[in-house]
Design a protein around this motif. Structure first.
Motif, PDB file in Angstrom:
ATOM      1  N   PHE A 220      72.604   0.409 -31.422  1.00 25.79           N
ATOM      2  CA  PHE A 220      72.513   0.604 -32.865  1.00 25.79           C
ATOM      3  C   PHE A 220      73.863   0.543 -33.559  1.00 25.79           C
ATOM      4  O   PHE A 220      73.928   0.268 -34.749  1.00 25.79           O
ATOM      5  CB  PHE A 220      71.848   1.948 -33.174  1.00 25.79           C
ATOM      6  CG  PHE A 220      70.403   1.981 -32.779  1.00 25.79           C
ATOM      7  CD1 PHE A 220      69.498   1.128 -33.365  1.00 25.79           C
ATOM      8  CD2 PHE A 220      69.969   2.863 -31.812  1.00 25.79           C
ATOM      9  CE1 PHE A 220      68.165   1.153 -33.004  1.00 25.79           C
ATOM     10  CE2 PHE A 220      68.638   2.897 -31.439  1.00 25.79           C
ATOM     11  CZ  PHE A 220      67.725   2.035 -32.039  1.00 25.79           C
ATOM     12  N   GLY A 221      74.934   0.776 -32.835  1.00 24.36           N
ATOM     13  CA  GLY A 221      76.257   0.833 -33.457  1.00 24.36           C
ATOM     14  C   GLY A 221      76.942  -0.503 -33.580  1.00 24.36           C
ATOM     15  O   GLY A 221      77.775  -0.696 -34.452  1.00 24.36           O
ATOM     16  N   SER A 222      76.634  -1.451 -32.724  1.00 28.21           N
ATOM     17  CA  SER A 222      77.334  -2.733 -32.763  1.00 28.21           C
ATOM     18  C   SER A 222      76.329  -3.879 -32.644  1.00 28.21           C
ATOM     19  O   SER A 222      76.136  -4.430 -31.571  1.00 28.21           O
ATOM     20  CB  SER A 222      78.362  -2.809 -31.635  1.00 28.21           C
ATOM     21  OG  SER A 222      77.749  -2.541 -30.400  1.00 28.21           O
ATOM     22  N   PRO A 223      75.701  -4.257 -33.751  1.00 30.28           N
ATOM     23  CA  PRO A 223      74.697  -5.322 -33.688  1.00 30.28           C
ATOM     24  C   PRO A 223      75.280  -6.726 -33.526  1.00 30.28           C
ATOM     25  O   PRO A 223      74.548  -7.658 -33.305  1.00 30.28           O
ATOM     26  CB  PRO A 223      73.970  -5.190 -35.024  1.00 30.28           C
ATOM     27  CG  PRO A 223      74.978  -4.613 -35.940  1.00 30.28           C
ATOM     28  CD  PRO A 223      75.843  -3.708 -35.079  1.00 30.28           C
ATOM     29  N   LEU A 224      76.589  -6.871 -33.623  1.00 29.72           N
ATOM     30  CA  LEU A 224      77.194  -8.196 -33.552  1.00 29.72           C
ATOM     31  C   LEU A 224      77.558  -8.622 -32.132  1.00 29.72           C
ATOM     32  O   LEU A 224      78.177  -9.660 -31.954  1.00 29.72           O
ATOM     33  CB  LEU A 224      78.443  -8.243 -34.438  1.00 29.72           C
ATOM     34  CG  LEU A 224      78.192  -7.962 -35.923  1.00 29.72           C
ATOM     35  CD1 LEU A 224      79.503  -7.955 -36.681  1.00 29.72           C
ATOM     36  CD2 LEU A 224      77.240  -8.971 -36.507  1.00 29.72           C
ATOM     37  N   LEU A 225      77.184  -7.827 -31.148  1.00 31.00           N
ATOM     38  CA  LEU A 225      77.471  -8.199 -29.769  1.00 31.00           C
ATOM     39  C   LEU A 225      76.608  -9.382 -29.345  1.00 31.00           C
ATOM     40  O   LEU A 225      75.477  -9.531 -29.802  1.00 31.00           O
ATOM     41  CB  LEU A 225      77.177  -7.024 -28.837  1.00 31.00           C
ATOM     42  CG  LEU A 225      78.159  -5.863 -28.836  1.00 31.00           C
ATOM     43  CD1 LEU A 225      77.637  -4.742 -27.955  1.00 31.00           C
ATOM     44  CD2 LEU A 225      79.510  -6.310 -28.343  1.00 31.00           C
ATOM     45  N   PRO A 226      77.116 -10.216 -28.447  1.00 26.64           N
ATOM     46  CA  PRO A 226      76.270 -11.283 -27.902  1.00 26.64           C
ATOM     47  C   PRO A 226      75.106 -10.684 -27.096  1.00 26.64           C
ATOM     48  O   PRO A 226      75.167  -9.542 -26.658  1.00 26.64           O
ATOM     49  CB  PRO A 226      77.210 -12.053 -26.981  1.00 26.64           C
ATOM     50  CG  PRO A 226      78.573 -11.592 -27.292  1.00 26.64           C
ATOM     51  CD  PRO A 226      78.478 -10.282 -27.980  1.00 26.64           C
TER      52      PRO A 226
ATOM     53  N   ALA B  62      75.876  -9.217 -23.622  1.00 25.96           N
ATOM     54  CA  ALA B  62      76.601  -7.944 -23.687  1.00 25.96           C
ATOM     55  C   ALA B  62      75.671  -6.822 -24.119  1.00 25.96           C
ATOM     56  O   ALA B  62      75.769  -5.695 -23.633  1.00 25.96           O
ATOM     57  CB  ALA B  62      77.784  -8.058 -24.640  1.00 25.96           C
ATOM     58  N   ARG B  63      74.743  -7.097 -25.037  1.00 22.98           N
ATOM     59  CA  ARG B  63      73.786  -6.076 -25.467  1.00 22.98           C
ATOM     60  C   ARG B  63      72.911  -5.642 -24.294  1.00 22.98           C
ATOM     61  O   ARG B  63      72.601  -4.468 -24.156  1.00 22.98           O
ATOM     62  CB  ARG B  63      72.915  -6.599 -26.607  1.00 22.98           C
ATOM     63  CG  ARG B  63      73.637  -6.667 -27.921  1.00 22.98           C
ATOM     64  CD  ARG B  63      72.766  -7.257 -29.002  1.00 22.98           C
ATOM     65  NE  ARG B  63      71.587  -6.466 -29.300  1.00 22.98           N
ATOM     66  CZ  ARG B  63      71.556  -5.480 -30.182  1.00 22.98           C
ATOM     67  NH1 ARG B  63      72.652  -5.172 -30.830  1.00 22.98           N
ATOM     68  NH2 ARG B  63      70.444  -4.833 -30.416  1.00 22.98           N
ATOM     69  N   VAL B  64      72.511  -6.585 -23.458  1.00 15.49           N
ATOM     70  CA  VAL B  64      71.684  -6.237 -22.302  1.00 15.49           C
ATOM     71  C   VAL B  64      72.485  -5.417 -21.314  1.00 15.49           C
ATOM     72  O   VAL B  64      72.036  -4.375 -20.840  1.00 15.49           O
ATOM     73  CB  VAL B  64      71.128  -7.520 -21.638  1.00 15.49           C
ATOM     74  CG1 VAL B  64      70.508  -7.206 -20.295  1.00 15.49           C
ATOM     75  CG2 VAL B  64      70.100  -8.175 -22.546  1.00 15.49           C
ATOM     76  N   ALA B  65      73.698  -5.854 -21.025  1.00 11.23           N
ATOM     77  CA  ALA B  65      74.502  -5.179 -19.997  1.00 11.23           C
ATOM     78  C   ALA B  65      75.011  -3.820 -20.444  1.00 11.23           C
ATOM     79  O   ALA B  65      75.045  -2.881 -19.658  1.00 11.23           O
ATOM     80  CB  ALA B  65      75.677  -6.073 -19.595  1.00 11.23           C
ATOM     81  N   VAL B  66      75.412  -3.709 -21.705  1.00  7.27           N
ATOM     82  CA  VAL B  66      76.057  -2.484 -22.166  1.00  7.27           C
ATOM     83  C   VAL B  66      75.097  -1.565 -22.911  1.00  7.27           C
ATOM     84  O   VAL B  66      75.354  -0.372 -23.021  1.00  7.27           O
ATOM     85  CB  VAL B  66      77.270  -2.842 -23.065  1.00  7.27           C
ATOM     86  CG1 VAL B  66      77.988  -1.612 -23.556  1.00  7.27           C
ATOM     87  CG2 VAL B  66      78.234  -3.739 -22.322  1.00  7.27           C
ATOM     88  N   GLY B  67      73.980  -2.085 -23.383  1.00  5.74           N
ATOM     89  CA  GLY B  67      73.047  -1.275 -24.157  1.00  5.74           C
ATOM     90  C   GLY B  67      71.742  -0.984 -23.451  1.00  5.74           C
ATOM     91  O   GLY B  67      71.397   0.167 -23.198  1.00  5.74           O
TER      92      GLY B  67
END
Length: 120
Positions: A66-72, A75-80
């Motif tokens: 929710f904090g960084s929607p501009l990630l690829p 990266a969203r899958v791995a880090v979120g």
């Protein structure tokens, strides 16, 4: 009248190194303190320590999503999504260990929060 351009003073080349060193020492201390706290908590109450780890993973994953929607997307899958999913799995397992009714109550609570947060 002196019209020669004045160049700004050059920044200290050691300043970025000091900032990086300070950040690294701070992150090292945070990591060491967190790991030590979890180890001591695990020695006293293992289920509590595992629950804290699950909550931390859920909070970190959700904060990243929710904090960084501009990630690829990768990266969203791995880090979120991965830490959030692992945290939910840990919390579900702990809920099952406590009582299967805990999972039903948590599901009802989650549905209520989701429905109340929806905009009309």
């Amino acid at each position: 009248m002196n019209t020669s351009p004045q160049l700004p003073p050059l920044p200290d080349h050691r300043a970025p190194r000091r900032h990086i060193a300070r950040e690294l020492v701070g992150l090292f201390l945070i990591g060491t303190g967190t790991a030590t706290l979890l180890c001591v908590t695990y020695a006293a109450a293992p289920l509590l320590a595992v629950g804290i780890m699950g909550l931390g993973l859920c909070a970190g994953g959700a904060g990243t999503l929710f904090g960084s929607p501009l990630l690829p997307q990768a990266a969203r899958v791995a880090v979120g999504y991965v830490p959030f999913g692992v945290g939910l799995a840990i919390l579900t397992f702990l809920g099952w260990l406590v009582s299967p009714w805990t999972l039903l109550c948590a599901l009802v609570l989650g549905c209520g929060l989701w429905l109340s947060a929806k905009e009309a």
